[in-house]
Scaffold this motif. Structure first.
Motif, short mmCIF file in Angstrom:
data_model
loop_
_atom_site.label_atom_id
_atom_site.label_comp_id
_atom_site.label_asym_id
_atom_site.label_seq_id
_atom_site.Cartn_x
_atom_site.Cartn_y
_atom_site.Cartn_z
N HIS A 8 -8.07 -4.86 -4.93
CA HIS A 8 -7.53 -3.57 -5.33
C HIS A 8 -7.60 -3.42 -6.84
CE1 HIS A 8 -6.00 -3.04 -1.27
NE2 HIS A 8 -5.38 -4.20 -1.35
N ALA A 9 -7.85 -2.20 -7.27
CA ALA A 9 -7.78 -1.92 -8.70
C ALA A 9 -6.34 -2.14 -9.17
CB ALA A 9 -8.21 -0.48 -8.98
N GLY B 3 -2.96 -4.90 -6.79
CA GLY B 3 -4.02 -5.42 -7.63
C GLY B 3 -3.59 -6.62 -8.45
N ASP C 226 0.30 -8.35 -4.59
CA ASP C 226 -1.12 -8.50 -4.29
C ASP C 226 -1.76 -7.14 -3.97
OD1 ASP C 226 -0.85 -11.21 -4.64
OD2 ASP C 226 -0.84 -11.69 -2.49
N ALA C 227 -1.02 -6.29 -3.23
CA ALA C 227 -1.55 -4.99 -2.86
C ALA C 227 -1.65 -4.04 -4.05
CB ALA C 227 -0.69 -4.36 -1.77
N ARG D 96 1.84 1.64 -3.51
CA ARG D 96 0.68 2.14 -4.26
C ARG D 96 0.49 3.64 -4.01
NH1 ARG D 96 -3.60 -1.02 -6.15
NH2 ARG D 96 -5.39 0.23 -6.79
N HIS E 169 -6.05 -4.43 4.29
CA HIS E 169 -5.23 -4.19 3.10
C HIS E 169 -5.34 -5.31 2.06
CE1 HIS E 169 -3.50 -0.74 5.03
NE2 HIS E 169 -3.15 -1.47 6.07
N LYS E 170 -6.21 -6.28 2.31
CA LYS E 170 -6.27 -7.44 1.43
C LYS E 170 -6.94 -7.15 0.10
CE LYS E 170 -6.95 -12.43 1.73
NZ LYS E 170 -7.37 -13.55 2.60
N GLY E 171 -7.78 -6.13 0.05
CA GLY E 171 -8.41 -5.82 -1.23
C GLY E 171 -9.80 -6.44 -1.34
N LYS F 155 0.57 6.46 -6.88
CA LYS F 155 -0.64 7.24 -7.12
C LYS F 155 -0.58 8.64 -6.51
CE LYS F 155 -4.07 5.48 -8.52
NZ LYS F 155 -4.65 5.40 -9.88
N ARG G 57 0.83 -1.20 0.00
CA ARG G 57 0.00 0.00 0.00
C ARG G 57 0.87 1.26 0.00
NH1 ARG G 57 -5.20 -0.04 1.69
NH2 ARG G 57 -5.13 2.12 0.95
#
Length: 459
Positions: A117-118, A143, A140-141, A82, A113-115, A86, A79
């Motif tokens: 996620h895009a 997406g 995984d985080a 990410r 935090h598992k989603g 972003k 995250r």
């Protein structure tokens, strides 16, 4: 502020080394709300290049750890990546509670935090052996970004994309062996994931190797802890300028390790003084507990990890199949067992981690912990202020290319009712039965889970 302190009411598992070798951890920024001593203890290496070892409390390598905390910390690191890509802020208060072992905190961290996620356009690269599962969690985080980790195992049919050296390691050579080079060979941000960023030289060596094969515009180095000094940070920016690329770094905590003069010979003398005579790690532990095999039904064609690449669709399939695999494992557990260790095998960290996580979810009556075996030689000291209290020594069992040698399992020699050992079929050999399985059977009953190693598909 010094980070070398324990939480109230607890002994920091670095006090022993700090007192004898004068090592200090000093906090810098705390992006996840925790400091260096929250994320690591200390041990002494059996290594001529470095005396000390930071032993992570969230990696699940040397220290058996709640698998939800391990996966959750990795997702949180993802995250942070990410947020950097972003340009978004991230404020997460959950890691501190999970480290304090507050009820339900590790599950809350993982679930937050598992989603889903895009997806973000990026490729993620993890380092063997320590960060293979951590890199998976970061992917995984993002997406389900394409994921690949380095390996020390040459595999027939796979042509190396590249190779690099890890200068401070006892086993330095890394291979990059994607099954589909085109999936990795793209001009999208490349996220390099390691457990610890000390000098940054390994990451820069990797970036140079990757850039020579395929220039990219943006690299992000992600680690649980960033310990680089000002000189190392300046070197990172110098390399970025020379390559015409951007290199960023993110970590759960930053700071520095203060080492006194002469620590390397002092550490070597300490190892020698505590290693004279018989090695307690080799004595006793004659096989006396049961060893049984369990087929968890690993899906055909699903890679066991990212050695040759792991695609978003592989991650989705694993998520779909995990509950059934955990159920098969749970039904095989002998009655009356409460403390269960799921033990992975060197680079094979992600599959055992996710199995352990799913088992812990399916059986809340159990205390499930997760760790893996390792190549890294570390001194064991049975003291609550030391991070590696026991070690089992056994021979390599997967015919490694650098020849036979010792391997280790730390902190597993007491306290568990059952050990679930997860290996790939390349490591399921007579040497495994005569070595590691025999050592583990001197500790507790053992269930052996073998998953198929990914192989080149015939055309």
């Amino acid at each position: 502020m010094s980070a070398g302190r324990a939480a109230p009411g607890r002994i920091w598992p670095g006090e022993w080394v700090a007192a004898r070798l004068g090592v200090r951890l000093v906090d810098g920024e705390r992006p996840a709300g925790v400091g260096l001593a929250d994320l690591a203890g200390l041990a002494v290496r059996r290594n001529p290049r470095r005396a000390h070892l930071l032993v992570s409390t969230v990696l699940g390598k040397h220290v058996p750890t709640d698998p939800r905390l391990v996966y959750g910390a990795g997702l949180l690191l993802g995250r942070l990546v990410r947020a950097r890509l972003k340009q978004e802020p991230l404020d997460d208060p959950l890691l501190a509670g999970a480290l304090a072992q507050n009820d339900g905190a590790a599950v809350a961290l993982r679930d937050a935090h598992k989603g889903p996620h895009a997806p973000i356009q990026a490729v993620v690269f993890g380092y063997a052996e320590t960060a293979t599962a951590l890199g998976h969690a970061v992917a995984d985080a993002l997406g389900g970004a394409y994921y690949l980790h380095s390996t020390r195992r040459p595999v027939r049919g796979f042509v190396p994309y590249g190779a690099f050296e890890e200068e401070h390691s006892h086993a330095t050579s890394h291979l990059i062996l994607p099954a589909d080079p085109d999936a990795f060979d793209r001009d999208v941000p490349v996220v390099l994931v390691d457990d610890e960023l000390s000098t940054g030289r390994t990451a820069l060596n990797t970036i140079r190797a990757l850039h020579a094969a395929r220039p990219r515009r943006h690299y992000i180095v992600a680690a649980l802890t960033d310990l680089r000094d000002d000189t190392a940070r300046a070197q990172t920016q110098s390399v970025a300028a020379a390559l015409g690329a951007r290199i960023d770094a993110v970590a759960l905590a930053t700071g520095r390790v203060e080492l006194p003069p002469g620590i390397l010979p002092a550490g070597q003398r300490l190892v020698a003084s505590l290693s004279s005579g018989a090695d307690p790690a080799r004595d006793g532990h004659a096989a006396r507990h049961a060893v049984e095999r369990v087929d968890v039904g690993w899906p055909d064609g699903l890679p066991e990890g990212g050695r040759h690449g792991f695609r978003p669709e592989d991650g989705r399939r694993l998520g779909e199949e995990l509950p059934a695999m955990a159920d098969r494992l749970a039904r095989a557990l002998p009655a009356g067992r409460r403390r269960v260790l799921v033990l992975g095998f060197e680079e094979l960290m992600y599959a055992p981690l996710r199995l352990a996580e799913a088992l812990a979810d399916a059986r809340p009556d159990l205390e499930v912990r997760y760790s893996t075996t390792t190549r890294s030689p570390v001194l064991a000291v049975d003291d609550p202020g030391y991070a590696v209290r026991t070690r089992l020594v056994f021979p390599a069992h997967d015919d490694p290319p650098d020849g036979p040698g010792e391997r280790y399992a730390y902190n597993v020699a007491r306290g568990f009712d059952l050990i679930v050992l997860v290996v790939d079929d390349v490591g399921d050999t007579p040497a495994l039965a005569a070595g590691l399985l025999r050592r583990l059977a001197g500790v507790a009953d053992v269930l052996l889970v073998t998953v198929p190693a990914h192989r080149r598909q015939s055309r």
